[in-house]
Design a protein around this motif. Structure first.
Motif, mmCIF file in Angstrom:
data_model
loop_
_atom_site.group_PDB
_atom_site.id
_atom_site.type_symbol
_atom_site.label_atom_id
_atom_site.label_comp_id
_atom_site.label_asym_id
_atom_site.label_seq_id
_atom_site.Cartn_x
_atom_site.Cartn_y
_atom_site.Cartn_z
ATOM 1 N N ILE A 240 -120.344 -71.359 8.703
ATOM 2 C CA ILE A 240 -121.263 -70.511 8.082
ATOM 3 C C ILE A 240 -121.300 -69.052 8.564
ATOM 4 N N ARG A 241 -121.695 -68.979 9.725
ATOM 5 C CA ARG A 241 -121.744 -67.732 10.395
ATOM 6 C C ARG A 241 -120.624 -66.746 10.163
ATOM 7 N N VAL B 46 -117.175 -78.138 5.177
ATOM 8 C CA VAL B 46 -118.027 -78.413 6.601
ATOM 9 C C VAL B 46 -119.179 -77.664 6.502
ATOM 10 N N THR B 47 -120.472 -78.287 7.009
ATOM 11 C CA THR B 47 -121.593 -77.642 6.984
ATOM 12 C C THR B 47 -121.919 -77.181 8.361
ATOM 13 N N VAL C 105 -122.635 -74.936 11.377
ATOM 14 C CA VAL C 105 -123.504 -73.594 11.349
ATOM 15 C C VAL C 105 -122.780 -72.238 11.819
ATOM 16 N N LEU D 18 -116.215 -57.326 4.225
ATOM 17 C CA LEU D 18 -115.725 -57.245 2.788
ATOM 18 C C LEU D 18 -116.474 -56.205 1.809
ATOM 19 N N ARG D 19 -117.759 -56.682 1.853
ATOM 20 C CA ARG D 19 -118.628 -55.842 0.965
ATOM 21 C C ARG D 19 -118.791 -54.366 1.764
ATOM 22 N N ARG E 165 -117.890 -61.916 4.878
ATOM 23 C CA ARG E 165 -118.325 -61.383 3.639
ATOM 24 C C ARG E 165 -118.966 -60.041 3.572
ATOM 25 N N GLU F 261 -115.905 -61.339 -6.426
ATOM 26 C CA GLU F 261 -115.780 -60.226 -5.610
ATOM 27 C C GLU F 261 -114.723 -58.989 -6.550
ATOM 28 N N ALA G 148 -122.473 -74.601 1.968
ATOM 29 C CA ALA G 148 -122.335 -73.915 3.179
ATOM 30 C C ALA G 148 -121.052 -73.002 3.032
ATOM 31 N N GLU G 149 -120.055 -73.371 2.147
ATOM 32 C CA GLU G 149 -118.895 -72.727 2.092
ATOM 33 C C GLU G 149 -118.940 -71.506 0.981
ATOM 34 N N MET H 35 -123.839 -80.314 0.270
ATOM 35 C CA MET H 35 -124.121 -79.398 1.054
ATOM 36 C C MET H 35 -122.883 -78.593 1.639
ATOM 37 N N GLY H 36 -121.884 -79.112 1.449
ATOM 38 C CA GLY H 36 -120.447 -78.473 2.031
ATOM 39 C C GLY H 36 -120.078 -77.306 1.134
ATOM 40 N N VAL I 193 -128.265 -68.462 3.646
ATOM 41 C CA VAL I 193 -127.710 -69.763 3.775
ATOM 42 C C VAL I 193 -127.498 -70.105 5.208
ATOM 43 N N LEU I 194 -127.483 -68.789 6.020
ATOM 44 C CA LEU I 194 -127.348 -69.324 7.523
ATOM 45 C C LEU I 194 -128.789 -70.070 8.155
ATOM 46 N N PHE J 83 -129.451 -73.529 7.347
ATOM 47 C CA PHE J 83 -128.609 -74.742 7.789
ATOM 48 C C PHE J 83 -129.210 -74.558 9.453
ATOM 49 N N GLU J 84 -129.427 -73.398 9.618
ATOM 50 C CA GLU J 84 -129.716 -73.392 11.221
ATOM 51 C C GLU J 84 -131.269 -73.627 11.486
ATOM 52 N N ARG K 188 -117.982 -67.140 8.044
ATOM 53 C CA ARG K 188 -118.078 -66.821 6.651
ATOM 54 C C ARG K 188 -118.882 -65.651 6.244
#
Ligand SMILES: Nc1ncnc2c1ncn2[C@@H]1O[C@H](COP(=O)(O)OP(=O)(O)OP(=O)(O)O)[C@@H](O)[C@H]1O
Ligand SMILES: Nc1ncnc2c1ncn2[C@@H]1O[C@H](COP(=O)(O)OP(=O)(O)OP(=O)(O)O)[C@@H](O)[C@H]1O
Ligand SMILES: [Mg+2]
Ligand SMILES: [Mg+2]
Lengths: 279, 282
Positions: free
Chosen positions: B266-267, B260-261, B263, B276-277, B273, A201, A218-219, A214-215, A238-239, A242-243, B269
């Motif tokens: 993730i959404r 954690v994976t 969903v 932030l951008r 972001r 950033e 995801a992060e 995968m964690g 990424v979404l 996983f979705e 996060r």
């Protein structure tokens, strides 16, 4: 504009039993400030394709591509001087096997200070101070003591963090991280991932992260590429990945999370392909 | 009486480190008195902070390094490698998969020789039988007979890790110490290797000491779990106890830091972001 653009990258190795294509027609690009994750089967060409970018493959490898450019510079046909200006400075890499990529004959402090003096033009004194700062940032305990240690005197995860410190020492514009947290427990892994995201950033650094975790994907990731046997199977944000993973291999990979064990067996990709009737 | 394959009592390890040009040399205690015991056919998992002494302890258990203090007992016999070098029977009983597979493979030795060498030294098998065994083992760890004549540098990180596992399994050991053996493997190959280890344990009552920082792997493979922090054991319990009610704050922290994976996470996060951008770009 993309910072790194690769089109139709192929890497073949000459082996005793003939030529072997480790990477077969990969396309990939990454923008400044973007995190691209590459996941996929062990042996699917993830490391080899990135070593091709770095120009670090052995002579037995033949690298071809329609395009391989970094910020407009042609990485395939550049002079030695140009290469030295970019590789190791503007593009750096955290190698997959940290202990093997550190020099066993020099202290870890010497190895990072050398990068700081040569690439950043720091004096001996300033390089030492900056090295300690970087070691602190990557969570090496007692950095002023550890700076005198040789690689074999450090734990696996400590060596990995030295490697990370070296790779970020020159404020690269593109950092290629090949399984950067494999030797780290989850608490330190979190610290390192936060650090990488912060650099990313703050300096607009682009990050290519190869990982099987995968964690971690995801992060951290914005976009994900899934590789299998030298080919790109799927590319998605990424979404969506996983979705709604679209390729059967991706679905199989996600199904193989140990959390999904049924009874006392873990599902593998071939079990899954068997179920879905895919070859 | 319980049939313990390996027992450690008060194990310690000291390292001597120089303090650099002007500093004084000093001793660092990397392992500070660890007690544990593993029953035949069971798996003890060791987790803990990077640098907490897991590999140091593993090297003692695998008879690679001699401990500074405490006792190590293998199948009821106290072993002191400083006084008696282990004979080849004991050596082949106890095998180790090192955290750094590259460093533990001889770069000039072809993989086929890496795998058949222990058989050559310890068994009376013919060259052909040795080769067949080695090729079968390659297939079991997800590699192929075509890899037999390759050198270690011609493999990917995860492939080398599997070669190290294959080598350790060649002699049907009694006790196998595995130091982060699946850390470089994708989920599917990891599943294949963990299934193989589970099958061998069922068939031959193999005993494992298994170091991993991946808690989902530990949950799958372990019977008991030992948690290390800064050279000490902070918690030791059955897998179910540790996972359902971790007691020590460090153990609790480990669980909390596991990515954690999910969903929804993730959404959130991704949205964060983007915001932030947008802020930075304006
Ligand atoms: N020097 C070499 N000679 C021949 N084959 C090689 C060489 N280096 C790598 N390979 C092969 O190229 C393929 C791709 O290797 P690569 O290291 O890119 O895999 P990877 O996707 O990074 O896997 P991992 O997740 O296990 O690290 C593998 O099948 C490997 O055996
Ligand atoms: N040969 C050595 N000389 C001096 N210190 C050492 C030596 N080997 C390890 N250490 C130190 O001992 C401590 C424990 O190291 P060890 O390798 O056992 O950790 P670990 O728990 O396996 O960590 P990781 O998860 O990072 O692999 C570390 O602080 C390390 O720097
Ligand atoms: Mg790799
Ligand atoms: Mg270790």
């Amino acid at each position: 504009m993309a910072l790194l653009t690769i089109r139709n990258l192929t890497v073949a190795f000459a082996t005793a039993s003939g030529s072997f294509r480790a990477v077969d027609g990969i396309d990939l690009s990454v923008d400044p400030r973007e995190v691209l994750a590459i996941v996929g089967e062990s042996g699917s060409g993830k490391s080899v394709s990135m070593l091709a970018v770095m120009g670090l493959l052995p002579d037995t490898a033949t690298v071809t591509a329609d395009e391989m450019t970094f910020d407009g510079h042609d990485l395939l046909h550049m002079t030695g001087a140009e290469r030295r200006r970019i590789i190791g400075r503007e593009i750096t890499m955290i190698f997959q096997e940290p202990i093997a990529s550190l020099n066993p004959s020099f202290t870890v402090g010497f190895q990072i200070e050398e990068v700081l003096r040569l690439n950043m033009g720091l004096s001996r004194h300033a390089a030492r101070a900056r090295a300690i700062e970087l070691f602190t940032a990557v969570g090496i305990p007692e950095p002023a003591v550890k700076i005198h240690a040789y690689p074999h005197q450090m734990s696996g995860g400590q060596c990995q963090r030295v490697m990370i410190a070296i790779a970020i020492a020159s404020n690269p514009r593109l950092l290629i991280a090949d399984e950067p947290t494999t030797a780290l427990d989850v608490t330190i892994q979190k610290q390192i991932l936060d650090l990488l995201m912060e650099l990313q950033e703050r300096h607009g650094m682009a990050l290519i992260m190869i990982t099987h975790d995968m964690g971690v994907v995801a992060e951290t990731a914005d976009r994900v590429i899934v590789q299998y046997k030298g080919h790109k199977m799927e590319e998605a944000d990424v979404l969506s990945l996983f979705e709604a993973p679209s390729h059967p291999y991706t679905r199989a990979l996600l199904a193989a999370l140990p959390e999904n064990a049924t009874g006392d067996r873990l599902p593998t990709v071939s079990d899954f392909f068997g179920q879905e009737g895919v070859q | 009486m319980t049939d313990y394959v390996v027992e450690g009592k008060g194990l310690t390890q000291d390292y001597y480190v120089s303090g650099g040009m002007f500093g004084k040399a000093k001793t660092v205690r990397a392992v500070k008195g660890i007690d544990f015991a593993v029953e035949r056919g069971k798996t003890l998992a060791i987790v803990g902070e990077s640098g907490s002494g897991k590999s140091t302890l593993a090297r003692i258990v695998a008879l690679i390094d001699h401990q500074s203090g405490g006792t190590l007992t293998i199948e009821g016999h106290e072993v002191d490698i400083a006084r008696h070098k282990p004979d080849h029977v004991l050596r082949s009983k106890v095998q180790m998969v090192f955290q750094n597979p590259y460093g533990s493979l001889n770069p000039r030795q072809k993989v086929g020789d890496v795998l058949t060498e222990p058989l050559l030294l310890n068994t009376k098998l013919s060259a052909r039988e040795r080769r067949e065994k080695a090729e079968a083992m390659l297939v079991k760890v997800g590699l192929g007979a075509e890899h037999y004549n390759r050198y270690p540098h011609m493999f990917s990180g995860g492939q080398r890790q599997r070669i190290a596992i294959a080598r350790a399994l060649m002699l049907n050991p009694t006790l196998l110490v595995l130091d982060e053996p699946v850390s470089a493997l994708d989920l599917s190959v990891q599943a294949q290797v963990l299934n193989l280890l589970a099958d061998l344990q069922d068939e031959f009552s193999l005993t494992y000491v298994f170091i991993s920082h991946d808690l989902s792997v530990v949950r799958y493979i372990a019977d008991d779990v030992l948690v290390m922090n800064k050279g000490e054991c902070v918690e030791q319990a059955s897998r179910d106890e540790i996972f359902s009610a971790p007691k020590h704050p460090y153990t609790q922290m480990l669980f909390a830091a596991t990515p954690v994976t999910d969903v929804e996470a993730i959404r959130a996060r991704v949205a964060h972001r983007k915001a932030l951008r947008a802020g930075a770009g304006a």
